[in-house]
Design a protein around this motif. Structure first.
Motif, PDB file in Angstrom:
ATOM      1  N   TYR A 104       0.783  -1.090  -0.092  1.00  0.00           N
ATOM      2  CA  TYR A 104       0.333   0.136  -0.041  1.00  0.00           C
ATOM      3  C   TYR A 104       0.837   1.752   0.288  1.00  0.00           C
ATOM      4  CZ  TYR A 104       0.842   0.373   5.054  1.00  0.00           C
ATOM      5  OH  TYR A 104       1.537   0.860   6.413  1.00  0.00           O
ATOM      6  N   SER A 122      -1.796   0.665  -6.800  1.00  0.00           N
ATOM      7  CA  SER A 122      -1.640   1.757  -6.255  1.00  0.00           C
ATOM      8  C   SER A 122      -1.081   2.762  -6.240  1.00  0.00           C
ATOM      9  CB  SER A 122      -0.514   1.673  -4.511  1.00  0.00           C
ATOM     10  OG  SER A 122       0.494   1.347  -4.634  1.00  0.00           O
ATOM     11  N   PRO A 155      -4.687   1.124  -1.379  1.00  0.00           N
ATOM     12  CA  PRO A 155      -3.859  -0.464  -1.236  1.00  0.00           C
ATOM     13  C   PRO A 155      -3.728  -1.254  -2.600  1.00  0.00           C
ATOM     14  CG  PRO A 155      -5.761   0.071   0.077  1.00  0.00           C
ATOM     15  CD  PRO A 155      -5.454   1.012  -1.319  1.00  0.00           C
ATOM     16  N   SER A 195       1.347  -6.137  -3.719  1.00  0.00           N
ATOM     17  CA  SER A 195       0.524  -7.331  -2.594  1.00  0.00           C
ATOM     18  C   SER A 195       1.456  -8.897  -3.522  1.00  0.00           C
ATOM     19  CB  SER A 195      -0.660  -6.832  -2.776  1.00  0.00           C
ATOM     20  OG  SER A 195      -0.736  -6.027  -2.091  1.00  0.00           O
TER      21      SER A 195
END
Length: 272
Positions: A15, A36, A54, A62
């Protein structure tokens, strides 16, 4: 604005944060093949807010789990809620584009008390019938298999030429190349699993939940994106407190095709 990382419910969630750390929190959820980084250019426009951006599962920084069920709506909503809790967000405005908008709707249905305002760009509450969902799952499976077989570059070339993004061909070359480079930075395995786990055919339908939304909802669509203009009009008829803004000359990605107008709409929606 360097990406940050946190272990959330057993996986890594990336994030970014920007803006005024004491301002009203605004969470921004990107679309499929985004990250993001999609929102960085708006950091100055929304500088009075505390911005939380995020990377959704399988995107950006991620994790990209190899089990498609880990991408399901209920899992992503739980991941986002755990991240927001860690960041001390008790109540906030939530903005989502396309896939991020669908997750924003899912989050608002699960945690309505936490959402002060909901801003949805070019998105839907899902498909209403099982036949529609089955057909979409089949097409998403074919696309996921293509990504795995042909790789990220071949997929990106195919994806950016689908009719949904036809209006982007009129953008300046540097803008188109910037969008393309963002797509190419994603993990192909994560994109394939995302299609299988959080595609429109896999998520629940939230059409029946809309009438229960009590927060103000702003719907943003591009006039050239007729499908999502019609979906937004249908949503507006069911939402108790909504406004629908259609941007002339823009298609599905209003924030890319007319960022100035998009920022103005969002700032207007955030006014008390």
């Amino acid at each position: 604005m360097e990406p940050l990382k946190a272990m959330i419910r057993g996986i890594r969630i990336g994030y970014r944060e920007a803006g005024d750390p004491y301002g009203e929190p605004l969470v921004l959820l990107h679309g499929f093949t985004g990250s993001s980084a999609s929102w960085i250019e708006f950091a100055d426009e929304f500088a009075s807010c505390r911005l939380i951006m995020p990377d959704l599962t399988g995107h950006g920084h991620s994790a990209a789990p190899d089990v498609s069920g880990r991408y399901a709506m209920e899992e992503q909503v739980a991941d986002m809620d755990a991240l927001f809790t860690r960041l001390g967000l008790d109540r906030f405005s939530l903005l989502g584009y396309s896939m991020g908008g669908r997750i924003a709707i899912g989050y608002a249905a699960k945690h309505p008390e936490k959402i002060s305002r909901l801003i949805l760009e070019s998105t839907s509450p899902g498909l209403e019938t099982e036949d529609e969902r089955r057909s979409r799952r089949e097409s998403d499976e074919k696309l996921a298999a293509f990504i795995e077989r042909e790789g990220i570059r071949a997929f990106t070339a195919r994806w950016e030429n689908i009719p949904l993004f036809a209006s982007q061909t009129r953008l300046p070359k540097d803008v188109r190349e910037h969008v393309r480079s963002g797509r190419l930075e994603n993990d192909p395995a994560g994109l394939a699993a995302s299609l299988r786990g959080i595609g429109t055919g896999s998520q629940p339908s939230y059409w029946d939940n809309l009438e229960e939304f009590r927060m103000p909802v702003t719907l943003i669509t591009g006039a050239l994106d007729e499908k999502y203009v019609n979906i937004a009009e249908d949503m507006a008829r069911q939402l108790p407190d909504s406004s629908h803004v259609t941007v002339p000359g823009a298609g599905h990605t209003v924030h890319v095709e007319n960022p100035a107008r998009f920022a103005t709409i969002v700032k207007e929606a955030l006014k008390p």
